[in-house]
Design a protein around this motif. Structure first.
Motif, PDB file in Angstrom:
ATOM      1  N   ARG A 148      -6.088  -9.108  -1.341  1.00  0.00           N
ATOM      2  CA  ARG A 148      -6.958  -8.780  -0.723  1.00  0.00           C
ATOM      3  C   ARG A 148      -7.112  -6.916  -0.558  1.00  0.00           C
ATOM      4  NH1 ARG A 148      -8.019 -10.075   4.459  1.00  0.00           N
ATOM      5  NH2 ARG A 148      -9.375  -8.175   4.110  1.00  0.00           N
ATOM      6  N   LEU A 149      -6.802  -6.626  -1.844  1.00  0.00           N
ATOM      7  CA  LEU A 149      -6.420  -5.452  -2.574  1.00  0.00           C
ATOM      8  C   LEU A 149      -8.163  -4.327  -2.211  1.00  0.00           C
ATOM      9  CD1 LEU A 149      -4.576  -3.303  -4.258  1.00  0.00           C
ATOM     10  CD2 LEU A 149      -6.096  -3.479  -5.684  1.00  0.00           C
ATOM     11  N   ARG A 150      -7.591  -3.042  -1.212  1.00  0.00           N
ATOM     12  CA  ARG A 150      -8.678  -2.541  -1.378  1.00  0.00           C
ATOM     13  C   ARG A 150      -8.305  -1.043  -0.441  1.00  0.00           C
ATOM     14  NH1 ARG A 150      -6.477  -5.735   3.221  1.00  0.00           N
ATOM     15  NH2 ARG A 150      -6.333  -5.230   5.456  1.00  0.00           N
ATOM     16  N   ARG A 151      -9.448  -0.649  -0.114  1.00  0.00           N
ATOM     17  CA  ARG A 151      -9.149   0.962   0.393  1.00  0.00           C
ATOM     18  C   ARG A 151      -9.285   0.981   1.278  1.00  0.00           C
ATOM     19  NH1 ARG A 151      -8.294   4.296  -3.333  1.00  0.00           N
ATOM     20  NH2 ARG A 151      -9.878   4.414  -5.495  1.00  0.00           N
ATOM     21  N   ASP A 152      -8.212   2.371   1.586  1.00  0.00           N
ATOM     22  CA  ASP A 152      -7.696   1.851   2.850  1.00  0.00           C
ATOM     23  C   ASP A 152      -9.090   3.386   3.895  1.00  0.00           C
ATOM     24  OD1 ASP A 152      -6.632   3.280   5.530  1.00  0.00           O
ATOM     25  OD2 ASP A 152      -5.250   4.436   4.918  1.00  0.00           O
ATOM     26  N   LEU A 153      -9.531   2.220   5.342  1.00  0.00           N
ATOM     27  CA  LEU A 153     -10.868   3.702   5.614  1.00  0.00           C
ATOM     28  C   LEU A 153     -10.324   4.866   6.963  1.00  0.00           C
ATOM     29  CD1 LEU A 153     -13.173   0.810   5.369  1.00  0.00           C
ATOM     30  CD2 LEU A 153     -12.762   1.900   3.880  1.00  0.00           C
ATOM     31  N   SER A 154      -8.615   4.713   6.259  1.00  0.00           N
ATOM     32  CA  SER A 154      -8.745   5.396   7.501  1.00  0.00           C
ATOM     33  C   SER A 154      -7.633   6.260   7.022  1.00  0.00           C
ATOM     34  CB  SER A 154      -7.911   4.483   8.300  1.00  0.00           C
ATOM     35  OG  SER A 154      -6.536   4.623   7.845  1.00  0.00           O
ATOM     36  N   ASN A 155      -7.653   6.731   5.856  1.00  0.00           N
ATOM     37  CA  ASN A 155      -6.889   8.346   4.957  1.00  0.00           C
ATOM     38  C   ASN A 155      -8.971   9.134   4.908  1.00  0.00           C
ATOM     39  OD1 ASN A 155      -6.188   9.891   2.817  1.00  0.00           O
ATOM     40  ND2 ASN A 155      -4.708   8.435   2.576  1.00  0.00           N
ATOM     41  N   PRO A 156      -8.620   9.704   4.840  1.00  0.00           N
ATOM     42  CA  PRO A 156      -9.213  11.093   5.407  1.00  0.00           C
ATOM     43  C   PRO A 156      -9.935  11.635   3.744  1.00  0.00           C
ATOM     44  CG  PRO A 156      -8.188  12.232   6.404  1.00  0.00           C
ATOM     45  CD  PRO A 156      -6.956  10.872   6.004  1.00  0.00           C
ATOM     46  N   ASP A 157      -8.966  11.396   3.022  1.00  0.00           N
ATOM     47  CA  ASP A 157      -9.233  11.061   1.002  1.00  0.00           C
ATOM     48  C   ASP A 157      -9.289  10.006   0.729  1.00  0.00           C
ATOM     49  OD1 ASP A 157      -9.238  11.347  -0.886  1.00  0.00           O
ATOM     50  OD2 ASP A 157      -7.820  12.806  -1.361  1.00  0.00           O
ATOM     51  N   LEU A 158     -10.497   8.848   0.698  1.00  0.00           N
ATOM     52  CA  LEU A 158     -10.412   7.226   0.357  1.00  0.00           C
ATOM     53  C   LEU A 158      -9.525   7.205  -1.138  1.00  0.00           C
ATOM     54  CD1 LEU A 158     -13.702   6.517   1.241  1.00  0.00           C
ATOM     55  CD2 LEU A 158     -11.080   6.234   2.749  1.00  0.00           C
ATOM     56  N   GLU A 159      -9.563   8.326  -1.987  1.00  0.00           N
ATOM     57  CA  GLU A 159      -8.781   8.149  -3.476  1.00  0.00           C
ATOM     58  C   GLU A 159      -7.441   8.402  -3.035  1.00  0.00           C
ATOM     59  OE1 GLU A 159     -10.189   7.365  -6.349  1.00  0.00           O
ATOM     60  OE2 GLU A 159     -11.897   7.173  -5.202  1.00  0.00           O
ATOM     61  N   ARG A 160      -6.386   8.287  -2.047  1.00  0.00           N
ATOM     62  CA  ARG A 160      -5.098   8.509  -2.076  1.00  0.00           C
ATOM     63  C   ARG A 160      -4.897   7.228  -1.044  1.00  0.00           C
ATOM     64  NH1 ARG A 160      -6.209  14.043  -3.570  1.00  0.00           N
ATOM     65  NH2 ARG A 160      -5.210  14.423  -5.279  1.00  0.00           N
ATOM     66  N   GLY A 161      -5.392   6.582  -0.635  1.00  0.00           N
ATOM     67  CA  GLY A 161      -5.186   5.171  -0.277  1.00  0.00           C
ATOM     68  C   GLY A 161      -5.515   2.888  -0.364  1.00  0.00           C
ATOM     69  N   LEU A 162      -4.690   2.895  -0.109  1.00  0.00           N
ATOM     70  CA  LEU A 162      -4.914   1.265  -0.623  1.00  0.00           C
ATOM     71  C   LEU A 162      -4.408   1.037   0.444  1.00  0.00           C
ATOM     72  CD1 LEU A 162      -3.899   1.469  -4.641  1.00  0.00           C
ATOM     73  CD2 LEU A 162      -6.352   0.691  -2.934  1.00  0.00           C
ATOM     74  N   SER A 163      -4.307  -0.438   0.707  1.00  0.00           N
ATOM     75  CA  SER A 163      -3.747  -1.694   1.700  1.00  0.00           C
ATOM     76  C   SER A 163      -3.688  -3.311   0.782  1.00  0.00           C
ATOM     77  CB  SER A 163      -4.892  -2.284   2.729  1.00  0.00           C
ATOM     78  OG  SER A 163      -4.932  -0.627   3.622  1.00  0.00           O
ATOM     79  N   PHE A 164      -2.760  -3.674   1.088  1.00  0.00           N
ATOM     80  CA  PHE A 164      -3.246  -4.381  -0.277  1.00  0.00           C
ATOM     81  C   PHE A 164      -2.489  -5.609   1.143  1.00  0.00           C
ATOM     82  CE2 PHE A 164       0.720  -2.550  -1.681  1.00  0.00           C
ATOM     83  CZ  PHE A 164       1.553  -3.397  -1.860  1.00  0.00           C
ATOM     84  N   SER A 218      -7.401   4.709  -8.596  1.00  0.00           N
ATOM     85  CA  SER A 218      -9.223   3.902  -8.247  1.00  0.00           C
ATOM     86  C   SER A 218      -8.452   2.760  -8.518  1.00  0.00           C
ATOM     87  CB  SER A 218      -9.233   4.057 -10.102  1.00  0.00           C
ATOM     88  OG  SER A 218      -9.111   3.556 -10.632  1.00  0.00           O
ATOM     89  N   LEU A 219      -9.312   1.337  -7.712  1.00  0.00           N
ATOM     90  CA  LEU A 219      -9.129   0.823  -7.157  1.00  0.00           C
ATOM     91  C   LEU A 219      -9.210  -0.109  -8.380  1.00  0.00           C
ATOM     92  CD1 LEU A 219     -11.389  -0.491  -4.358  1.00  0.00           C
ATOM     93  CD2 LEU A 219      -9.120  -1.136  -4.465  1.00  0.00           C
ATOM     94  N   GLU A 220      -9.795   0.416  -9.926  1.00  0.00           N
ATOM     95  CA  GLU A 220      -9.533  -0.528 -10.616  1.00  0.00           C
ATOM     96  C   GLU A 220      -8.493  -0.598 -12.108  1.00  0.00           C
ATOM     97  OE1 GLU A 220     -11.877   1.930  -9.797  1.00  0.00           O
ATOM     98  OE2 GLU A 220     -13.584  -0.196  -9.465  1.00  0.00           O
ATOM     99  N   ASP A 221      -8.492   0.582 -11.226  1.00  0.00           N
ATOM    100  CA  ASP A 221      -6.759   0.821 -12.162  1.00  0.00           C
ATOM    101  C   ASP A 221      -5.689   0.045 -11.078  1.00  0.00           C
ATOM    102  OD1 ASP A 221      -7.694   2.501 -13.936  1.00  0.00           O
ATOM    103  OD2 ASP A 221      -7.102   5.190 -13.304  1.00  0.00           O
ATOM    104  N   ALA A 222      -5.460   0.449  -9.905  1.00  0.00           N
ATOM    105  CA  ALA A 222      -4.530  -0.470  -9.040  1.00  0.00           C
ATOM    106  C   ALA A 222      -4.624  -2.026  -9.868  1.00  0.00           C
ATOM    107  CB  ALA A 222      -4.776   0.106  -7.668  1.00  0.00           C
ATOM    108  N   ARG A 223      -5.967  -2.177  -9.298  1.00  0.00           N
ATOM    109  CA  ARG A 223      -5.949  -3.438 -10.126  1.00  0.00           C
ATOM    110  C   ARG A 223      -5.711  -4.277 -11.542  1.00  0.00           C
ATOM    111  NH1 ARG A 223      -9.888  -4.121  -7.819  1.00  0.00           N
ATOM    112  NH2 ARG A 223      -9.582  -5.364  -5.404  1.00  0.00           N
ATOM    113  N   ALA A 224      -5.951  -3.145 -12.796  1.00  0.00           N
ATOM    114  CA  ALA A 224      -4.908  -3.464 -13.631  1.00  0.00           C
ATOM    115  C   ALA A 224      -3.702  -3.582 -14.020  1.00  0.00           C
ATOM    116  CB  ALA A 224      -6.057  -2.766 -14.698  1.00  0.00           C
TER     117      ALA A 224
END
Length: 349
Positions: free
Chosen positions: A302-318, A257-263
């Motif tokens: 710039r932490l955010r989801r990788d919108l190109s990943n078919p499974d949004l929960e498994r992709g991050l960009s920063f 999750s973005l929240e867990d990643a940020r923490a």
């Protein structure tokens, strides 16, 4: 902390070597005797360490006699020729060159990630490539959450990556542009760097990738203990004096999750989270070279989801940035020395 040690810096007059000197002071490494080694033309010059002048000696095998630790800050050829001589004389070597990084018997260490690997050294410990360190320090806490399986990375590497010559070349080009005089011919880089980007660092090595680009792949696998890690990297030289930046997209085995990643990033050692696009001051919105030079943290934003990943929960960009000379080289090496001293591993069994 261990007893006072005799420590030598090989390449003491270069950009990384002189920064190592400052980092030894800052991190309070227990140095009793310091030896500064460089080329014959620098022998006899003096540098200051903890208020005392230290005379530079010519780098030759005999100069390593009595050394407990040697910090290497020279090119691959000199590292290969001289550093094994230091090991023969009983020293533990922490080397910043590429010469030994992928040797199976040589630990490749980022203290925030795999500091425990120093325990199996056989005389030499390698410092990773600067872009590898800067990219992996913030990747590691995210890897702990979801296990990274793939990285897509673009690096924006400062002139400092080419040492003093690279920084002087950029400064000369900028000065010429400012006065309207003729630009000096490129010598530190393959083309003019001022007002330009150069999408080649290192020579072509494999499948169209340069040697610099493949370092993140092979070094990342070794440091993270992930032999199947997939990495695609593009390295670009940019007209910035120091501090490398990287754009990184990660794919995970497990949802993150973005929240867990940020923490995780906010709590990670060696990391500073700067991620607020709505901040009034741009310096608080995202990492930039101006803010990350001359300090040791890797700034991440710039932490955010990788919108190109078919499974949004498994992709991050920063986006991340860090000082190439400090954490990308000298600071990391000195942190390794400090670990060796704290754990009593300076003297090999």
């Amino acid at each position: 902390m261990a007893e006072r040690i005799t420590l030598a810096i090989l390449g003491a007059t270069g950009a990384v070597g002189t920064q190592m000197l400052r980092c030894l002071e800052e991190q309070d490494v227990p140095v009793g005797t310091l030896k500064l080694l460089a080329s014959a033309r620098s022998a006899g010059e003096e540098l200051v360490f903890r208020g005392q002048t230290v005379r530079i000696e010519e780098a030759r095998p005999e100069a390593f006699e009595g050394c407990d630790v040697v910090l290497g800050a020279v090119e691959d050829d000199l590292a290969k020729a001289l550093l094994p001589e230091a090991v023969k004389r009983g020293a533990v070597v922490v080397d910043n060159s590429h010469a030994f990084r992928l040797n199976d018997s040589v630990p490749l260490v980022v203290p925030e990630i795999n500091g425990a690997d120093i325990s199996w050294h056989e005389g030499i410990i390698s410092n990773p490539n600067c872009a590898t360190i800067i990219g992996l320090v913030p990747t590691w806490p995210l890897h702990q959450l979801g296990r990274v399986t793939r990285m897509v990375v673009s690096t924006y590497q400062a002139a400092s990556g080419a040492g003093v010559a690279g920084m002087k070349a950029l400064e000369a080009e900028l000065a010429a542009l400012g006065t309207g005089t003729e630009l000096p011919r490129p010598h530190a880089f393959v083309a003019q760097l001022a007002n330009n980007l150069i999408p080649q660092i290192g020579g072509e090595s494999e499948a169209g990738y340069t040697s610099e680009e493949l370092k993140l792949l092979y070094e990342g696998r070794k440091i993270m203990h992930e032999p199947d890690l997939r990495v695609s990297c593009t390295c670009v030289r940019v007209p910035v004096l120091r501090s490398h930046c990287e754009s990184i997209t990660l794919e995970f085995e497990r949802p993150v999750s973005l929240e867990d990643a940020r923490a995780a990033l906010a709590a990670a050692p060696g990391v500073k989270l700067v991620d607020d696009l709505d901040a009034a001051d741009a310096h608080n919105r995202f990492p930039m070279p101006l803010d990350t030079s001359n300090q040791d943290l890797i700034w991440v934003g710039r932490l955010r989801r990788d919108l190109s990943n078919p499974d949004l929960e498994r992709g991050l960009s920063f986006w991340c940035a860090g000082d190439q000379i400090r954490k990308g080289a000298a600071t990391n090496a000195v942190q390794i020395v400090k670990l060796l001293c704290e754990q009593g591993l300076v003297v090999r069994a």
